[in-house]
Design a protein around this motif. Structure first.
Motif, PDB file in Angstrom:
ATOM      1  N   UNK A  45      24.023 -22.897  10.839  1.00 19.95           N
ATOM      2  CA  UNK A  45      23.707 -23.455   9.524  1.00 19.95           C
ATOM      3  C   UNK A  45      23.138 -22.431   8.541  1.00 19.95           C
ATOM      4  N   UNK A  46      22.612 -21.314   9.063  1.00 16.81           N
ATOM      5  CA  UNK A  46      21.994 -20.300   8.209  1.00 16.81           C
ATOM      6  C   UNK A  46      22.607 -18.938   8.540  1.00 16.81           C
ATOM      7  N   UNK A  47      22.985 -18.201   7.489  1.00 16.24           N
ATOM      8  CA  UNK A  47      23.500 -16.848   7.728  1.00 16.24           C
ATOM      9  C   UNK A  47      22.688 -15.844   6.922  1.00 16.24           C
ATOM     10  N   UNK A  48      22.268 -14.779   7.588  1.00 14.10           N
ATOM     11  CA  UNK A  48      21.548 -13.703   6.907  1.00 14.10           C
ATOM     12  C   UNK A  48      22.553 -12.865   6.136  1.00 14.10           C
ATOM     13  N   UNK A  49      22.341 -12.773   4.805  1.00 15.49           N
ATOM     14  CA  UNK A  49      23.260 -12.037   3.938  1.00 15.49           C
ATOM     15  C   UNK A  49      22.804 -10.599   3.712  1.00 15.49           C
ATOM     16  N   UNK A  50      21.483 -10.408   3.577  1.00 13.75           N
ATOM     17  CA  UNK A  50      20.986  -9.063   3.280  1.00 13.75           C
ATOM     18  C   UNK A  50      19.483  -8.980   3.498  1.00 13.75           C
ATOM     19  N   UNK A  51      19.038  -7.761   3.805  1.00 11.35           N
ATOM     20  CA  UNK A  51      17.615  -7.447   3.843  1.00 11.35           C
ATOM     21  C   UNK A  51      17.405  -6.415   2.744  1.00 11.35           C
ATOM     22  N   UNK A  52      16.675  -6.826   1.707  1.00  6.65           N
ATOM     23  CA  UNK A  52      16.490  -5.971   0.534  1.00  6.65           C
ATOM     24  C   UNK A  52      15.086  -5.374   0.588  1.00  6.65           C
ATOM     25  N   UNK A  53      15.034  -4.058   0.638  1.00  6.62           N
ATOM     26  CA  UNK A  53      13.740  -3.370   0.709  1.00  6.62           C
ATOM     27  C   UNK A  53      13.351  -2.872  -0.680  1.00  6.62           C
ATOM     28  N   UNK A  54      12.198  -3.324  -1.153  1.00  3.41           N
ATOM     29  CA  UNK A  54      11.660  -2.856  -2.435  1.00  3.41           C
ATOM     30  C   UNK A  54      10.825  -1.619  -2.115  1.00  3.41           C
ATOM     31  N   UNK A  55      11.344  -0.460  -2.491  1.00  6.21           N
ATOM     32  CA  UNK A  55      10.741   0.807  -2.068  1.00  6.21           C
ATOM     33  C   UNK A  55       9.751   1.335  -3.102  1.00  6.21           C
ATOM     34  N   UNK A  56       8.513   1.555  -2.632  1.00  3.04           N
ATOM     35  CA  UNK A  56       7.507   2.235  -3.459  1.00  3.04           C
ATOM     36  C   UNK A  56       6.801   3.258  -2.583  1.00  3.04           C
ATOM     37  N   UNK A  57       6.295   4.322  -3.206  1.00  3.05           N
ATOM     38  CA  UNK A  57       5.559   5.324  -2.442  1.00  3.05           C
ATOM     39  C   UNK A  57       4.208   4.728  -2.028  1.00  3.05           C
ATOM     40  N   UNK A  58       3.603   5.325  -1.014  1.00  7.46           N
ATOM     41  CA  UNK A  58       2.289   4.850  -0.567  1.00  7.46           C
ATOM     42  C   UNK A  58       1.275   4.960  -1.705  1.00  7.46           C
ATOM     43  N   UNK A  59       1.425   6.013  -2.518  1.00  2.63           N
ATOM     44  CA  UNK A  59       0.488   6.242  -3.625  1.00  2.63           C
ATOM     45  C   UNK A  59       0.566   5.117  -4.652  1.00  2.63           C
ATOM     46  N   UNK A  60       1.786   4.733  -5.033  1.00  6.72           N
ATOM     47  CA  UNK A  60       1.981   3.655  -6.010  1.00  6.72           C
ATOM     48  C   UNK A  60       1.468   2.337  -5.426  1.00  6.72           C
ATOM     49  N   UNK A  61       1.800   2.093  -4.165  1.00  5.21           N
ATOM     50  CA  UNK A  61       1.334   0.865  -3.502  1.00  5.21           C
ATOM     51  C   UNK A  61      -0.196   0.805  -3.515  1.00  5.21           C
ATOM     52  N   UNK A  62      -0.834   1.942  -3.186  1.00  3.91           N
ATOM     53  CA  UNK A  62      -2.308   1.996  -3.149  1.00  3.91           C
ATOM     54  C   UNK A  62      -2.890   1.692  -4.535  1.00  3.91           C
ATOM     55  N   UNK A  63      -2.346   2.347  -5.570  1.00  2.00           N
ATOM     56  CA  UNK A  63      -2.843   2.126  -6.939  1.00  2.00           C
ATOM     57  C   UNK A  63      -2.713   0.657  -7.333  1.00  2.00           C
ATOM     58  N   UNK A  64      -1.579   0.056  -7.011  1.00  2.00           N
ATOM     59  CA  UNK A  64      -1.354  -1.340  -7.389  1.00  2.00           C
ATOM     60  C   UNK A  64      -2.312  -2.277  -6.657  1.00  2.00           C
ATOM     61  N   UNK A  65      -2.422  -2.101  -5.343  1.00  2.00           N
ATOM     62  CA  UNK A  65      -3.260  -3.004  -4.550  1.00  2.00           C
ATOM     63  C   UNK A  65      -4.738  -2.835  -4.906  1.00  2.00           C
ATOM     64  N   UNK A  66      -5.194  -1.582  -4.981  1.00  2.42           N
ATOM     65  CA  UNK A  66      -6.613  -1.363  -5.259  1.00  2.42           C
ATOM     66  C   UNK A  66      -6.930  -1.635  -6.734  1.00  2.42           C
ATOM     67  N   UNK A  67      -5.912  -1.526  -7.580  1.00  3.83           N
ATOM     68  CA  UNK A  67      -6.095  -1.791  -9.003  1.00  3.83           C
ATOM     69  C   UNK A  67      -6.211  -3.278  -9.318  1.00  3.83           C
ATOM     70  N   UNK A  68      -5.600  -4.111  -8.458  1.00 10.36           N
ATOM     71  CA  UNK A  68      -5.612  -5.546  -8.774  1.00 10.36           C
ATOM     72  C   UNK A  68      -6.843  -6.228  -8.219  1.00 10.36           C
ATOM     73  N   UNK A  69      -7.438  -5.613  -7.186  1.00 10.75           N
ATOM     74  CA  UNK A  69      -8.586  -6.134  -6.445  1.00 10.75           C
ATOM     75  C   UNK A  69      -8.877  -7.604  -6.664  1.00 10.75           C
ATOM     76  N   UNK A  70      -8.067  -8.393  -6.008  1.00 13.52           N
ATOM     77  CA  UNK A  70      -8.194  -9.852  -6.136  1.00 13.52           C
ATOM     78  C   UNK A  70      -9.188 -10.424  -5.132  1.00 13.52           C
ATOM     79  N   UNK A  71      -9.387  -9.728  -4.051  1.00 18.12           N
ATOM     80  CA  UNK A  71     -10.270 -10.292  -3.028  1.00 18.12           C
ATOM     81  C   UNK A  71     -10.818  -9.204  -2.137  1.00 18.12           C
ATOM     82  N   UNK A  72     -11.521  -9.648  -1.098  1.00 16.60           N
ATOM     83  CA  UNK A  72     -12.137  -8.674  -0.183  1.00 16.60           C
ATOM     84  C   UNK A  72     -11.096  -7.789   0.498  1.00 16.60           C
ATOM     85  N   UNK A  73      -9.871  -8.323   0.641  1.00 19.95           N
ATOM     86  CA  UNK A  73      -8.887  -7.529   1.376  1.00 19.95           C
ATOM     87  C   UNK A  73      -8.252  -6.434   0.526  1.00 19.95           C
ATOM     88  N   UNK A  74      -8.633  -6.369  -0.735  1.00 21.18           N
ATOM     89  CA  UNK A  74      -8.081  -5.314  -1.585  1.00 21.18           C
ATOM     90  C   UNK A  74      -9.013  -4.098  -1.640  1.00 21.18           C
TER      91      UNK A  74
END
Length: 193
Positions: free
Chosen positions: A107-136
């Motif tokens: 009933x279900x077929x996997x069509x694609x796995x799409x990877x949104x690629x960002x560098x670790x540096x960009x990911x860090x800036x985004x996550x630490x920049x948004x600081x929504x909670x204790x886990x940021x």
């Protein structure tokens, strides 16, 4: 037959935002995140929901087969033919179990796995920049990044062998990324017709 697209990416890659915008812009696409699916199942108070709750309420991880069955049953019941799930699979075990369950049904077929690629540096800036909670914070971010990167090569290779792995540059504006992912989904669906 439901057509499934998985969107993966590092913490801060924007995968959840991208997926929800795509689903909002196209009424023929449903978007789920794994956590939401588990919470919804618990809220339904179904047999599966009670089983999930018995783990979550004690602070334990929900077993792999239960998570996979929850995802597959949600996919089968999705209101649209096309479904996007973001942030899954997160481990080689999840990937292999999911693959096994998908192979065993029609009933279900996997069509694609799409990877949104960002560098670790960009990911860090985004996550630490948004600081929504204790886990940021730096320490939690580093751990989440490690958890993401460890199985990544194996996940990429597994889906690449099946010609299902695609990469999208996640270091651009949300509009550009959403446009590219939407276009990719459209092209893949056209091949199916």
């Amino acid at each position: 037959m439901k057509k499934l697209f998985l969107i993966i990416g590092a913490p801060g890659s924007g995968k959840t935002t991208d997926a929800s915008i795509i689903a909002k812009n196209d009424k023929n696409i449903t978007h789920y995140s794994t956590g939401d699916l588990l919470r919804e199942e618990v809220a339904k108070k179904s047999e599966l929901g009670q089983l999930i709750d018995s783990f979550i309420s004690k602070g334990n991880l929900v077993p792999l087969d239960v998570v996979v069955n929850t995802i597959v049953s949600a996919l089968k019941e999705a209101p649209t033919q096309v479904v996007i799930i973001d942030g899954y699979p997160r481990s080689v075990e999840q990937m292999l179990e999911f693959d096994k369950v998908l192979k065993a049904q029609e009933e279900v077929r996997l069509e694609a796995v799409i990877e949104v690629v960002v560098s670790e540096e960009v990911a860090r800036q985004r996550v630490l920049g948004r600081s929504r909670g204790e886990d940021d914070n730096e320490e939690v971010f580093n751990n989440r990044m490690k958890v993401y990167i460890e199985p990544l090569q194996e996940i990429q290779d597994f889906y690449a062998k099946k010609n299902l792995h695609f990469k999208i540059d996640g270091e651009r504006s949300i509009d550009e990324i959403v446009k590219d992912i939407s276009k990719l989904i459209e092209e893949i669906l056209k091949l199916d017709e």
